[in-house]
Design an enzyme around this catalytic site. Structure first.
Site, PDB file in Angstrom:
ATOM      1  N   SER A   1       0.710   3.985  -3.019  1.00 12.98           N
ATOM      2  CA  SER A   1       0.348   5.380  -2.761  1.00 12.98           C
ATOM      3  C   SER A   1       1.434   6.338  -3.271  1.00 12.98           C
ATOM      4  CB  SER A   1       0.072   5.610  -1.277  1.00 12.98           C
ATOM      5  OG  SER A   1       1.243   5.410  -0.507  1.00 12.98           O
TER       6      SER A   1
ATOM      7  N   ASP B   1       0.827  -1.212   0.000  1.00 12.14           N
ATOM      8  CA  ASP B   1       0.000   0.000   0.000  1.00 12.14           C
ATOM      9  C   ASP B   1       0.862   1.264   0.000  1.00 12.14           C
ATOM     10  OD1 ASP B   1       0.853  -0.629   2.558  1.00 12.14           O
ATOM     11  OD2 ASP B   1      -0.988   0.029   3.526  1.00 12.14           O
ATOM     12  N   TYR B   2       2.005   1.224   0.688  1.00  6.92           N
ATOM     13  CA  TYR B   2       2.920   2.356   0.711  1.00  6.92           C
ATOM     14  C   TYR B   2       3.464   2.630  -0.694  1.00  6.92           C
ATOM     15  CZ  TYR B   2       7.139   5.070   1.580  1.00  6.92           C
ATOM     16  OH  TYR B   2       8.116   6.023   1.529  1.00  6.92           O
ATOM     17  N   CYS B   3       3.922   1.584  -1.373  1.00 11.49           N
ATOM     18  CA  CYS B   3       4.463   1.741  -2.725  1.00 11.49           C
ATOM     19  C   CYS B   3       3.386   2.215  -3.703  1.00 11.49           C
ATOM     20  CB  CYS B   3       5.059   0.424  -3.215  1.00 11.49           C
ATOM     21  SG  CYS B   3       6.539  -0.066  -2.316  1.00 11.49           S
TER      22      CYS B   3
END
Length: 81
Positions: free
Chosen positions: A7, A3-5
């Protein structure tokens, strides 16, 4: 991590699109995209530092961001300072 990548990719694509759109519309709006490496904050606690990917000082990153905005830079990638 997925999810970090995802976003980060979305934010990058959004800012690129916005920059192109503002240029096309001839608006006096500058979009600055900052692409930092690992910043020495709690988020990356436990991350392994290396010569290629050092942990960056958060204050130094802040100064570089302000400089980029003042100089109307379009995109800044910060991996070493």
């Amino acid at each position: 991590m997925t999810d970090y990548c995802a976003s980060k990719a979305a934010a990058y694509g959004f800012s690129e699109s916005l920059r192109i759109e503002m240029r096309y519309l001839k608006k006096n709006i500058i979009v600055t995209t900052i692409n930092p490496g690992f910043i020495n904050t709690g988020m990356f606690k436990g991350a392994k530092e290396s010569l290629l990917w050092p942990l960056l000082d958060e204050r130094a990153i802040g100064r570089r961001v302000v400089q980029a905005i003042r100089q109307n830079e379009g995109e800044v990638s910060i991996y070493w300072l």
